[in-house]
Scaffold this active site. Sequence first.
Site, PDB file in Angstrom:
ATOM      1  N   ILE A  20       0.950  -1.126   0.074  1.00  0.00           N
ATOM      2  CA  ILE A  20      -0.084  -0.048   0.117  1.00  0.00           C
ATOM      3  C   ILE A  20       0.926   1.311   0.098  1.00  0.00           C
ATOM      4  O   ILE A  20       0.627   2.218  -0.795  1.00  0.00           O
ATOM      5  CB  ILE A  20      -0.996  -0.056   1.017  1.00  0.00           C
ATOM      6  CG1 ILE A  20      -1.918  -1.077   1.117  1.00  0.00           C
ATOM      7  CG2 ILE A  20      -1.826   1.339   1.463  1.00  0.00           C
ATOM      8  CD1 ILE A  20      -2.779  -1.382   2.383  1.00  0.00           C
ATOM      9  N   ASP A  61      13.809   2.385  11.179  1.00  0.00           N
ATOM     10  CA  ASP A  61      12.838   1.305  11.565  1.00  0.00           C
ATOM     11  C   ASP A  61      11.919   2.313  12.442  1.00  0.00           C
ATOM     12  O   ASP A  61      12.461   3.121  13.145  1.00  0.00           O
ATOM     13  CB  ASP A  61      13.432   0.371  12.733  1.00  0.00           C
ATOM     14  CG  ASP A  61      12.347  -0.414  13.321  1.00  0.00           C
ATOM     15  OD1 ASP A  61      11.325  -0.107  13.549  1.00  0.00           O
ATOM     16  OD2 ASP A  61      12.842  -1.581  13.794  1.00  0.00           O
ATOM     17  N   TYR A 153      -3.211  -7.034  17.376  1.00  0.00           N
ATOM     18  CA  TYR A 153      -3.198  -6.234  16.096  1.00  0.00           C
ATOM     19  C   TYR A 153      -4.347  -5.205  16.236  1.00  0.00           C
ATOM     20  O   TYR A 153      -4.233  -4.142  15.896  1.00  0.00           O
ATOM     21  CB  TYR A 153      -3.283  -7.172  14.802  1.00  0.00           C
ATOM     22  CG  TYR A 153      -3.632  -6.336  13.605  1.00  0.00           C
ATOM     23  CD1 TYR A 153      -2.400  -5.600  13.166  1.00  0.00           C
ATOM     24  CD2 TYR A 153      -4.398  -6.388  12.828  1.00  0.00           C
ATOM     25  CE1 TYR A 153      -2.310  -4.853  11.750  1.00  0.00           C
ATOM     26  CE2 TYR A 153      -4.748  -5.599  11.517  1.00  0.00           C
ATOM     27  CZ  TYR A 153      -3.831  -4.905  11.140  1.00  0.00           C
ATOM     28  OH  TYR A 153      -3.598  -4.146   9.749  1.00  0.00           O
TER      29      TYR A 153
END
Length: 255
Positions: A20, A61, A153
């Site tokens: 994406i 990161d 999540y």
Amino acid sequence: MTMTPFKGRHALVTGGNRGIGRTIAASLVKVGATVTIIGRSPASLEEAISRGDAHGAAVADVTDAQAVRRAVQEAVDRYGPVDLMIANAGSAASAPFMKTGPEVFRQMLDVNLLGVTNMAQAVLGSMTERGFGRIVAVASTAGLKGYPYVSAYCAAKHAVIGFVRALALETAKTGVTVNAVCPGFTDTDLVAESLDRIMTKTNRTRDETLAEFVKHNPQGRLIDPSEIADAVLWLCGEGARSVTGQAILVAGGEI
């Protein structure tokens, strides 16, 4: 005539080297923005640049606040202040709750929530000073509803939506908007890898496995990444200056 409504805008996209994020970065390039992508893989970042999907890259990161600040400074030194920040980097871990230890919850919060807040803190000061900015978090339908076997999540993505709503109120009078885009299951390499894993574990066919993914979407299909990119472009545009604190669903009517 080529439409370049974002000419002069510097956009930063995390996880812009694949999926994406890569589609969002490429879409921003097409409308005239100068695009810097941030990711952990130098090779795939360079490949995205070589294909014209971004102008520059920085390695970081997003869970590391110091690394994020360095990457943003590197981008600013090269292309100027960041006008548009799309916090796309994220990951999902799947397991029954009773097999999901605290380290998994920390990991999901680190990448999915702190990956957004670290980026926001690195760009917001400059945006506020200049009176313009767009912060868009790529969240998920899992930020607005629950799914089994991805409790960590879902918790992290719900946290992202809460953060977006809170920061939008803090920045409401500054010219900075803060929003989230919430896709359903999307046709990316990450979903393809998940399909392969499930097929291996269950001996189901690809069609049977895919049916499990698309059953949540009333349209019965995976979302195309370009549809998410279109929503992001709209939120980043002048016409969305009154849209802030929102979670925009791109999910075929799932919610």
